[in-house]
Design a protein around this motif. Structure first.
Motif, PDB file in Angstrom:
ATOM      1  N   ILE A   1       1.126  -1.359  -0.441  1.00 20.18           N
ATOM      2  CA  ILE A   1       0.134   0.120   0.368  1.00 20.18           C
ATOM      3  C   ILE A   1       1.228   1.208   0.197  1.00 20.18           C
ATOM      4  CG2 ILE A   1      -1.395   1.530   1.253  1.00 20.18           C
ATOM      5  CD1 ILE A   1      -2.211  -1.583   2.480  1.00 20.18           C
ATOM      6  N   GLU A   2       1.656   1.072   1.319  1.00 16.35           N
ATOM      7  CA  GLU A   2       2.394   2.309   0.696  1.00 16.35           C
ATOM      8  C   GLU A   2       3.403   2.677  -0.240  1.00 16.35           C
ATOM      9  OE1 GLU A   2       2.535   3.925   3.530  1.00 16.35           O
ATOM     10  OE2 GLU A   2       4.350   5.469   2.243  1.00 16.35           O
TER      11      GLU A   2
ATOM     12  N   LYS B   1      -4.908   5.167   0.734  1.00 20.35           N
ATOM     13  CA  LYS B   1      -3.603   4.033   1.852  1.00 20.35           C
ATOM     14  C   LYS B   1      -4.178   4.011   2.759  1.00 20.35           C
ATOM     15  CE  LYS B   1       0.085   5.286  -1.548  1.00 20.35           C
ATOM     16  NZ  LYS B   1       1.644   6.285  -1.475  1.00 20.35           N
TER      17      LYS B   1
END
Lengths: 359, 482
Positions: free
Chosen positions: A164-165, A174
């Motif tokens: 996700i990051e 996010k």
């Protein structure tokens, strides 16, 4: 510090007064917490999904030994006809089993595959296929399910959060996604319905089709009204399919690939190689533009021997035709056979170039 | 805030700690904490309706004080009427306005003068029927001089809004609950441990039995035209358990929570489905409401004194009003009427108090006679619940007609439903536990109490695990809508 002394005496007097109750509540809670932790970490990796458990049992019980396996979602589970594939690739001694499970998301398929090769060390598996999927926002219905949380180990939670990051999602997305994956991880501790899977399998309540292939159309013809509705709804309005076609025709080369995802996939290829397995990712047809934006740049960076792209509308036009469709995302029986045939052709070319699987 | 939510799981320990660790030296402070937490508890759902509770509290508190200083009968009566008008006015407006508007329009249409009913977009405040009746009991008891009016506004506010029972009862009498706010509460281990046990059992009833039954019952009731007769019977039985476990589960949690704070709430359910006749059923079902109507409506109307006509009239009034209390729909009135019809023969033949003891006391199983009596009463109750659950009278009639079809003897089948067998097995286990613990205040009150601690704790863990394993999709408590 008179106030502190007074407060301390006061609190201690109450604690003495309620000692029995507080202590018992604490011990009761601590034991329960311990049980939850044990449950989360002791159960084998496959218990989270009854279909997978049944398939694995079937896979192990067959006298025929398989050298090829498939992992992924319904796009593999419903589309890869292993019997047909084996007959097309008869000359290459391919013997395949479809271990995919409907509704399996990234990183569930990766989790299952990785655990599978860690536990199957006899060297029989030569070729493995895993569907390439993007990690996306969990719906609330999904992350609080056994299926949606059982794979969520510390390692895979770390994977999800890093993915996700490094993704192209907005900061808000996010945050939401990270929250949902973390909640799902916690849910894995207090979800006990995982035992229902064990019960179902023990009572022989789940069935598995021949070598793991389970087409939707055949399932519908057995009188499944929900599937019938999906079939009819799609036929009543097929316009959404045009968006899926547009999605595959839209140039998306400029999108930045998720390097974390890419490295993870490469590591999985290397890990497989170390166990004598050629791992090939499959990019399926009929995904949304959002997904292709995530996945096409990754495909372009993966070694060509480790990726099969079946999304190209110009090359695989039948895979987007209404007459071969079951619903917006899936193919019917005939469509699944066409998909398998195309897949077999692609596999042949990979085998020729790598010569991994030999007679 | 729902009892079966994470919010409540955080709220309760926080309030508990503040109550016993911070405010326990000062009774007023403890009552203030209860009042504030109760307002937070209620405001979590919709803060706007807090003004309604506060207004109701101020009115009844002031009227109570007015009654203290007023000796003249006519003026005392006027004060009582003001309280009744305010409380019933709120209830009537928020709960029944649209119902009456529609019913009048329907009546005019029947008479050949069709009119368009005025509809107001009214949100029904959660628990309005419960706290309204509770405050009314205070004013009536003060008026009848059964209770000294309170001068302590904080204690009264805490009494009206006491969070464990604010939104779904038990409907407490002021004579029972209010004095508890005047007395110093000391922590009692046995009471608190018992409270925890009752909370656990209440959560099990709600989350494991009621929520699972609800999913299947909803599916059957919502698609009843497609179901076989036997499936419709199954649907009605599932709803019968859903409503019992939902409501009595809430009451158990409410009573258990109160015990943690040193309060004693009245019992609301006493294993009603083991009743041997309808009169016994009504002594065991929603006891706080039944006795409320008995004390404040039935007895003032003359009760069972007087002639046969009086008995019939009063019985019908109490059952119809009780039905109407549940909701603004004719289905509830019919449900009340059916129960009146069930009850009347017993009353008229003086058999309404035949069964007042614990069934099959000190025996493992009931006798054949007792069993057939339980089965008959249960079947009658199931039939009446169909009206309670149905969206309209025509829905109920169509449902019942569907039962009496050729498919009544077929195997029940709910299309695309999962967990049917599990729900049925869990419900059977639940009935067995209830039966085993029928001489207690709640099923597991005495079960296991003499067992050694490891075995007893294993039972609690088993209930907790069942709660996490089989917990159905979270549903609101049915009685919130009343």
């Amino acid at each position: 510090m008179v106030w502190w002394k007074t407060t301390r005496i006061y609190l201690l007097s109450i604690l003495v007064f309620m000692k029995k109750f507080l202590l018992k509540t604490f011990i009761f809670g601590a034991i329960f917490l311990f049980l939850l932790i044990i449950k989360k970490h002791v159960l084998p990796y496959y218990t989270g999904d009854a279909t997978f458990m049944t398939k694995l049992e079937d896979f192990d019980s067959k006298s025929k030994k398989f050298n090829t396996v498939f992992f992924g979602s319904s796009r593999i589970h419903r589309h890869v006809n292993t019997t047909l594939l084996d007959s097309i690739l008869n000359d290459y001694n391919i013997s395949s089993y479809n271990l995919s499970v409907a509704g399996t998301y990234n990183p569930e398929s990766y989790y299952l595959y990785e655990n599978f090769i860690d536990n199957k060390t006899n060297g029989e598996i030569k070729l493995a296929f895993v569907e390439l999927q993007a990690l996306y926002q969990y719906s609330e219905n999904n992350y609080e399910t056994t299926k949606g949380s059982y794979w969520n180990t510390e390692k895979y939670l770390d994977y999800s959060l890093n993915y996700i990051e490094n993704s192209n999602y907005t900061e808000e997305q996010k945050k939401e996604m990270s929250d949902s994956y973390f909640k799902s991880y916690l849910y894995g501790y207090y979800d006990f319905s995982i035992f229902s899977n064990i019960t179902k399998v023990a009572l022989n309540l789940t069935k598995v089709s021949k070598n793991g292939f389970d087409p939707l159309e055949s399932k519908m013809s057995k009188g499944n009204s929900a599937l019938m509705k999906r079939w009819n709804d799609f036929r009543a309005d097929t316009s959404a399919l045009n968006d899926r076609i547009k999605a595959t025709l839209t140039p998306i080369a400029e999108s930045k690939e998720n390097t974390y995802h890419l490295n993870f996939l490469k590591n999985l290829i290397n890990k497989s190689k170390a166990k004598g397995i050629q791992l090939i990712y499959i990019l399926p047809p009929r995904l949304t533009l959002e997904h292709y934006k995530e996945l096409v740049p990754i495909c372009n960076k993966l070694p060509s021997n480790n990726i099969i792209k079946l999304n190209d509308y110009n090359k695989y036009r039948e895979l987007y035709e209404v007459k071969y469709s079951f619903d917006i995302g899936h193919l019917n029986n005939e469509g699944a056979n066409i998909f398998t045939t195309y897949l077999a052709e692609e596999i042949t070319s990979k085998i020729h170039s790598s010569e991994t699987v030999s007679n | 805030m729902l009892f079966n939510s994470i919010d409540f799981a955080i709220f309760l320990p926080v309030v508990f700690c503040l109550y016993w660790f911070v405010t326990n030296k000062n009774l007023k402070l403890q009552n203030l904490l209860i009042a504030l937490s109760s307002y937070l508890f209620y405001g979590w759902w919709d803060w706007r309706f807090l003004s309604l509770i506060l207004f109701s509290t101020i009115v009844d508190y002031s009227i109570g004080l007015g009654l203290l200083h007023q000796k003249k009968s006519s003026k005392r009566k006027t004060l009582l009427w003001i309280s009744m008008l305010v409380n019933l006015g709120f209830l009537g407006f928020f709960k029944y306005f649209n119902f009456f508007a529609e019913s009048f329009a329907d009546a005019f249409t029947l008479l050949g003068n069709p009119i368009e009913p005025t509809h107001l977009n009214i949100v029904l405040p959660v628990g309005i029927s419960f706290y309204t009746f509770q405050t009314m009991s205070y004013t009536i008891d003060v008026y009848k001089e059964k209770l000294e009016p309170t001068k302590d506004f904080i204690a009264f506010t805490a009494f009206v809004s006491f969070f464990p029972q604010l939104v779904a009862g038990p409907i407490e009498r002021a004579t029972h609950l209010l004095p508890q706010f005047y007395k110093k509460r000391t922590f009692n281990y046995a009471l608190a441990a018992d409270g925890m046990r009752q909370i656990l059992w209440g959560l099990f009833k709600k989350v494991v039995i009621a929520d699972n039954c609800a999913e299947l019952a909803n599916q059957i009731f919502n698609n009843h035209t497609e179901m076989s007769g036997s499936t419709l019977v199954l649907g009605a039985i599932l709803f019968t358990f859903q409503i019992y476990c939902d409501f009595s589960g809430y009451s158990d949690i409410a009573i258990g929570t109160s015990r943690l704070f040193g309060f004693d709430l009245m019992r609301n359910f006493a294993f009603p489905y083991f009743s041997r006749d309808i009169a016994e059923f009504w002594r065991r079902w929603h006891i706080s409401l039944s006795t409320w109507f008995r004390d404040y409506l039935y007895i003032p109307l003359g009760g069972s004194r007087g002639g046969t006509w009086m008995k019939v009239r009063n019985t019908f009034i109490i059952f119809l009003v009780s039905g109407f209390w549940h909701g603004a729909n004719w289905t509830f009135v019919i449900w009340g009427g059916i129960n009146a019809l069930y009850f009347l023969p017993l009353l008229l033949t003086n058999k309404n108090r035949n069964n007042i003891d614990v069934i099959a006391k000190d025996k493992i199983l009931p006798s054949f006679k007792e069993f057939s009596q339980i089965l008959t009463t249960f079947s009658l109750t199931v039939l009446a619940w169909i009206f309670f659950r149905a969206e309209s009278i025509s829905h109920a009639i169509s449902y019942i007609s569907g039962i009496f079809s050729t498919s009544l003897l077929s195997v029940p089948k709910i299309p695309n439903a999962s967990g049917v067998a599990t729900t049925i097995i869990l419900t059977i286990i639940f009935v067995m536990i209830e039966w085993a613990g029928r001489d207690g205040q709640y099923a597991i009150e005495k079960i296991g109490i003499r067992w050694k601690k490891p075995v007893r704790w294993a039972m609690y863990y088993a209930i907790l695990i069942a709660f996490l394993w089989f917990g159905g999709k979270q549903q609101e408590f049915i009685y919130f809508q009343f």
